[in-house]
Motif scaffolding. Structure first.
Motif, PDB file in Angstrom:
ATOM      1  N   THR A 166      84.761 -55.818 -12.214  1.00  0.00           N
ATOM      2  CA  THR A 166      85.747 -56.090 -11.157  1.00  0.00           C
ATOM      3  C   THR A 166      87.153 -56.147 -11.738  1.00  0.00           C
ATOM      4  O   THR A 166      88.117 -55.678 -11.116  1.00  0.00           O
ATOM      5  N   ALA A 187      88.434 -52.692 -12.144  1.00  0.00           N
ATOM      6  CA  ALA A 187      88.741 -52.099 -10.839  1.00  0.00           C
ATOM      7  C   ALA A 187      90.050 -52.665 -10.283  1.00  0.00           C
ATOM      8  O   ALA A 187      90.896 -51.920  -9.766  1.00  0.00           O
ATOM      9  N   LYS A 188      90.217 -53.978 -10.402  1.00  0.00           N
ATOM     10  CA  LYS A 188      91.431 -54.628  -9.899  1.00  0.00           C
ATOM     11  C   LYS A 188      92.660 -54.219 -10.714  1.00  0.00           C
ATOM     12  O   LYS A 188      93.766 -54.091 -10.165  1.00  0.00           O
ATOM     13  N   THR A 189      92.453 -54.029 -11.994  1.00  0.00           N
ATOM     14  CA  THR A 189      93.560 -53.595 -12.860  1.00  0.00           C
ATOM     15  C   THR A 189      94.029 -52.208 -12.463  1.00  0.00           C
ATOM     16  O   THR A 189      95.237 -51.959 -12.337  1.00  0.00           O
ATOM     17  N   MET A 190      93.080 -51.290 -12.257  1.00  0.00           N
ATOM     18  CA  MET A 190      93.432 -49.942 -11.831  1.00  0.00           C
ATOM     19  C   MET A 190      94.084 -49.949 -10.447  1.00  0.00           C
ATOM     20  O   MET A 190      95.005 -49.180 -10.179  1.00  0.00           O
ATOM     21  N   GLU A 191      93.610 -50.856  -9.596  1.00  0.00           N
ATOM     22  CA  GLU A 191      94.195 -50.996  -8.259  1.00  0.00           C
ATOM     23  C   GLU A 191      95.650 -51.465  -8.351  1.00  0.00           C
ATOM     24  O   GLU A 191      96.528 -50.996  -7.622  1.00  0.00           O
ATOM     25  N   LEU A 192      95.905 -52.396  -9.286  1.00  0.00           N
ATOM     26  CA  LEU A 192      97.265 -52.894  -9.506  1.00  0.00           C
ATOM     27  C   LEU A 192      98.172 -51.781 -10.010  1.00  0.00           C
ATOM     28  O   LEU A 192      99.313 -51.622  -9.539  1.00  0.00           O
ATOM     29  N   TYR A 193      97.678 -50.988 -10.970  1.00  0.00           N
ATOM     30  CA  TYR A 193      98.459 -49.857 -11.485  1.00  0.00           C
ATOM     31  C   TYR A 193      98.822 -48.892 -10.352  1.00  0.00           C
ATOM     32  O   TYR A 193      99.953 -48.388 -10.292  1.00  0.00           O
ATOM     33  N   LYS A 194      97.853 -48.653  -9.460  1.00  0.00           N
ATOM     34  CA  LYS A 194      98.080 -47.716  -8.357  1.00  0.00           C
ATOM     35  C   LYS A 194      99.109 -48.280  -7.381  1.00  0.00           C
ATOM     36  O   LYS A 194     100.006 -47.559  -6.919  1.00  0.00           O
ATOM     37  N   THR A 195      98.994 -49.578  -7.078  1.00  0.00           N
ATOM     38  CA  THR A 195      99.937 -50.224  -6.154  1.00  0.00           C
ATOM     39  C   THR A 195     101.359 -50.220  -6.713  1.00  0.00           C
ATOM     40  O   THR A 195     102.328 -49.972  -5.989  1.00  0.00           O
TER      41      THR A 195
END
Length: 242
Positions: A81, A84-92
């Protein structure tokens, strides 16, 4: 052997166009020592956008550290998780974590090509005029194809130390990975300049001139880029306060 042969072919592929530029400059300047200085300046100026991009990426990473640490604490027991959250942060945040590494990787082939060209100029240069040029005298150096025993190597080692120290200062406190590499970076801060000094006593003076002058230009770049980094941080700080 095949891998080694492929590497040398790749280095030659980079070195040949650099050799064309060197010969072109010499045709106008007619002094090999001054040509090397002009050549070095042009190459460093061409690489400047990569240095600037690297600094901007490093600043962005430092701005994201608090958010990354929050995720690390929150999902300390769930690595999947967390990733996944780290990649989500990079994308945001529209941030590419490879943005700081890519400029350095792009520089490496050029550095290898320059090293090959200036260590063995006639392997990549054609024409009798360039054969004679590499043996010209410059300042106190009687033959630029031969090593300078002390002055240039010491100057190259000193400028390398200053440049390396500036780079460390720019990156200090930026990321956890940099902090973890702290002891190794401290060792390299002294080992690398000494290595340059020792190697400079065996390399052709022309190559050592390139390294010395290139590091001198890099010192000026670092002074300017440090101002850019400071300005970016101030701008980001103002945005957060609004």
């Amino acid at each position: 052997m095949n891998n080694s042969g492929g590497f040398y072919k790749f280095v030659g592929f980079i070195a040949k166009p650099l050799g064309v530029l060197l010969a072109y400059l010499y045709e106008f300047i007619q002094n090999y020592g001054v040509t090397l200085l002009a050549f070095t300046l042009i190459v460093k100026l061409c690489l400047y956008p990569l240095y600037a991009k690297q600094i901007k990426s490093t600043v962005r990473m430092s701005e994201m550290q608090p958010k990354l640490k929050e995720l690390q604490v929150k999902y300390a027991d769930d690595k999947e998780t967390l990733n996944a959250k780290t990649m989500e942060l990079y994308k945001t945040e529209k941030f590419n974590p490879m943005g700081g590494c890519l400029p350095a990787l792009l520089q490496m082939p050029i550095i290898f090509g320059l090293f090959a060209l200036l260590r063995n100029p006639m392997g990549y240069l054609t024409g009798d005029n360039m054969l004679l040029a590499t043996h010209e005298a410059f300042l106190w150096i009687m033959d630029l194809s031969q090593p300078d025993p002390w002055i240039l190597p010491v100057a190259a080692g000193l400028t390398t130390f200053i440049s390396f120290t500036q780079s460390q200062s720019q990156q200090s406190g930026m990321t956890d990975s940099n902090a973890a590499m702290g002891p190794m970076m401290k060792i390299m801060k002294y080992f690398f300049p000494i290595m340059i000094l020792v190697m400079g006593r065996t390399f052709p003076a022309g190559l050592t001139i390139y390294w010395f002058f290139g590091q001198a230009v890099q010192i000026l770049f670092n002074v300017h880029l440090n101002k850019v980094r400071k300005k970016l941080r101030e701008e980001n700080e103002k945005k957060r306060k609004k």
